[in-house]
Design an enzyme around this catalytic site. Structure first.
Site, PDB file in Angstrom:
ATOM      1  N   LYS A 189     114.738 -52.792 -38.599  1.00 18.99           N
ATOM      2  CA  LYS A 189     115.083 -54.103 -39.148  1.00 18.99           C
ATOM      3  C   LYS A 189     116.226 -54.069 -40.157  1.00 18.99           C
ATOM      4  O   LYS A 189     116.707 -55.123 -40.560  1.00 18.99           O
ATOM      5  CB  LYS A 189     113.846 -54.755 -39.756  1.00 18.99           C
ATOM      6  CG  LYS A 189     112.723 -54.951 -38.775  1.00 18.99           C
ATOM      7  CD  LYS A 189     113.139 -55.780 -37.571  1.00 18.99           C
ATOM      8  CE  LYS A 189     112.719 -57.192 -37.693  1.00 18.99           C
ATOM      9  NZ  LYS A 189     112.939 -57.976 -36.465  1.00 18.99           N
TER      10      LYS A 189
HETATM   11  N1  PMP Z   1     107.555 -53.025 -34.955  1.00 15.97           N
HETATM   12  C1  PMP Z   1     107.535 -53.337 -36.248  1.00 15.97           C
HETATM   13  C2  PMP Z   1     106.699 -52.516 -37.185  1.00 15.97           C
HETATM   14  C3  PMP Z   1     108.277 -54.429 -36.717  1.00 15.97           C
HETATM   15  O1  PMP Z   1     108.250 -54.760 -38.024  1.00 15.97           O
HETATM   16  C4  PMP Z   1     109.035 -55.189 -35.788  1.00 15.97           C
HETATM   17  C5  PMP Z   1     109.784 -56.370 -36.274  1.00 15.97           C
HETATM   18  N2  PMP Z   1     108.988 -57.546 -36.336  1.00 15.97           N
HETATM   19  C6  PMP Z   1     109.020 -54.832 -34.434  1.00 15.97           C
HETATM   20  C7  PMP Z   1     108.279 -53.726 -34.073  1.00 15.97           C
HETATM   21  C8  PMP Z   1     109.684 -55.655 -33.343  1.00 15.97           C
HETATM   22  O2  PMP Z   1     111.066 -55.851 -33.430  1.00 15.97           O
HETATM   23  P1  PMP Z   1     111.735 -57.247 -33.092  1.00 15.97           P
HETATM   24  O3  PMP Z   1     111.358 -58.231 -34.156  1.00 15.97           O
HETATM   25  O4  PMP Z   1     113.188 -56.967 -33.061  1.00 15.97           O
HETATM   26  O5  PMP Z   1     111.224 -57.740 -31.751  1.00 15.97           O
END
Ligand code: PMP
Length: 470
Positions: A60
């Site tokens: 992120k």
């Molecule tokens: N795993 C974790 C621990 C996350 O914090 C996130 C972000 N929400 C994701 C996976 C998924 O990524 P995205 O939001 O880009 O779909």
């Protein structure tokens, strides 16, 4: 990468010293999951994109930076301004890092489902954190979406809104995708990632599909989330899955959406951590579980890349805590455990429950017809299994309520229900149930994180009789 590098420092010329921590975002390494490949007999190479190598320890950092730069460009974020965002933690860390470097204040809104160490982590970066209940609908004024909306107005803040912001997927289209293409020499055949805001999967897919439309894009999803056909809640893996479709959801780019249970996600996270020496969290376990399934059908020359979004360090009190895992029915803790008791009982095949709106009269009829003296109250409606427990009633509560006011018979059971039953995992010790039933009339047995059955003192007596006779 020239991301955010707006004033090059001449003193660093000719060195390998980064201008600021912002310049360390992205360019994360790839590594073969050698032991997992062997253990699961995979025919191809399974590779992990290590997003833990970002300064904030997660994928992120990338969208956090892109969204702040866009906010500055668009005049939404002024010098010394405030950023408000509802986030499960990782986006918060990314925003806090970039905000520290660029002089902004941060306020983060989180749900109480999130691991407590994630709250402490954001506070450590100097951010303000507001924790809201997860068990309320999004339109409720105390929901984390609504609280974030209110704070944005009150503080005159910039709200990156990762669920709707096109710069979230764009960050991955500009960086994660090109990195994967270059690092595999254009030989990547499958890309697997968990989907939350869908920024990672969609942005990366856009770039990879443009290079080679045959690269298979696989979204890994908690099996209770809407992306793979679930009701949207509840599940325990953090950061992935949703109960609505975010703006970046782009099913036309995904070749497959693979549903994975909480249980498999957690057990695979533990296996990868132990076997590979790569500490990953529940959503990383979910992505690897999906990648293993995909890799089993791949060809020997294929390169399956799974993106690991963050580290297991944020989940030590959950995924990596044996007690927590056992209480949700993810681990077998003892030779003589609750599932043995249920096996000797062998009657009620599925959990009996009522909805909060069921009338007291119907509840009494159901309990009488099944010869039970307590029943959980769950929000779910068929075809979804009982999962979201809101309370319980027992015959004593009902008798007293009806005695006080006979009109109660027609009211919804939620008006008279008591607290939730204490929970015990199917793999926990019979001894623990004996101790707990000293204080509670019944226990709710969980298996794989979901309610399985109600356990009473009579069940234990029947079991003791059966084993003694045997
Ligand atoms: N795993 C974790 C621990 C996350 O914090 C996130 C972000 N929400 C994701 C996976 C998924 O990524 P995205 O939001 O880009 O779909």
């Amino acid at each position: 990468m020239a991301w955010g590098n707006d004033a090059a420092d001449a003193r660093l010329h000719g060195t390998q010293i980064a201008e600021s921590v912002i310049d360390l975002i992205g360019n994360t390494p790839l590594v073969v999951l050698k032991r997992i490949t062997e253990l699961h007999n995979l025919p191809c190479v399974l590779v992990m994109k290590m997003e833990t190598s970002n300064p904030g320890g997660s994928s992120k950092d990338r969208p956090a930076l892109e969204m702040i730069l866009a906010g500055e460009r668009d005049g939404l974020l002024k010098p010394g301004g405030t950023i408000v965002e509802p986030t499960s933690g990782n986006t918060g860390v990314g925003l806090a890092i970039v905000a520290a470097q660029r002089g902004y204040k941060c306020v983060f809104v989180m749900t109480d489902k999130v691991a407590p160490e994630k709250v402490s982590l954001l506070r450590a970066y100097g951010a303000e954190v507001v924790v809201c209940p997860v068990a309320v609908p999004p339109e409720d004024p105390t929901s984390y979406y609504k609280v974030a909306e209110r704070l944005t107005i009150e503080r005159n803040a910039f709200r990156p809104n990762q669920y709707a912001n096109p710069n979230n997927p764009l960050a991955h289209e500009l960086t994660t995708g090109p990195e994967l293409w270059a690092q595999t020499g254009g030989r990547i055949t499958h890309f697997v990632a968990g989907a939350g805001t869908c920024g990672t999967i969609t942005g990366t897919a856009r770039y990879l599909k443009e290079q080679n439309p045959n690269v298979r894009i696989v979204a890994a999803d908690p099996d209770a989330s809407v992306f793979s056909g679930g009701s949207g809640r509840p599940y325990l893996v953090e950061g992935v899955g949703e109960d609505f479709y975010p703006a970046a959801w782009a099913p036309e780019l995904y070749d497959e959406v693979v549903p994975v249970s909480d249980e498999e996600s957690f057990l695979v996270a533990r296996q990868v951590s132990r076997e590979e020496g790569i500490l990953i969290g529940g959503s990383g376990g979910l992505a690897v579980a999906a990648a293993i399934r995909v890799a089993k059908t791949a060809k020997p020359d294929d390169i399956v890349v799974v993106l690991n979004p963050d580290s297991g360090r944020g989940y030590l009190s959950r995924v990596f805590d044996d007690k927590w895992m056992a209480n949700f029915g993810f681990l077998r803790e003892s030779d003589e455990c609750i599932s043995d008791v249920l096996a000797t009982r062998g009657d009620t095949p599925s959990l009996l429950y009522v909805n909060p709106a069921t009338s007291v009269r119907e509840t009494i009829d159901l309990m009488r017809a099944n010869g039970i003296s307590q029943i959980p109250v769950c929000k779910n409606t068929p075809p979804f299994a009982a999962a979201e427990v809101s309370g319980a009633v027992d015959e004593l509560d009902l008798m007293e309520a009806v005695y006080r006011d006979p009109a109660v018979m027609k009211t919804p059971v939620e008006h008279v229900m008591g607290p939730k039953l204490p929970t015990i995992g199917a793999g926990q010790a019979v001894k623990l149930a004996v101790e707990m039933l000293d204080r509670a009339p019944a226990l709710l047995v969980l298996s794989g994180g979901r309610p399985l059955s109600v356990l009473t003192r009579t069940d234990l007596l029947t079991y003791f009789e059966a084993v003694n006779r045997g």
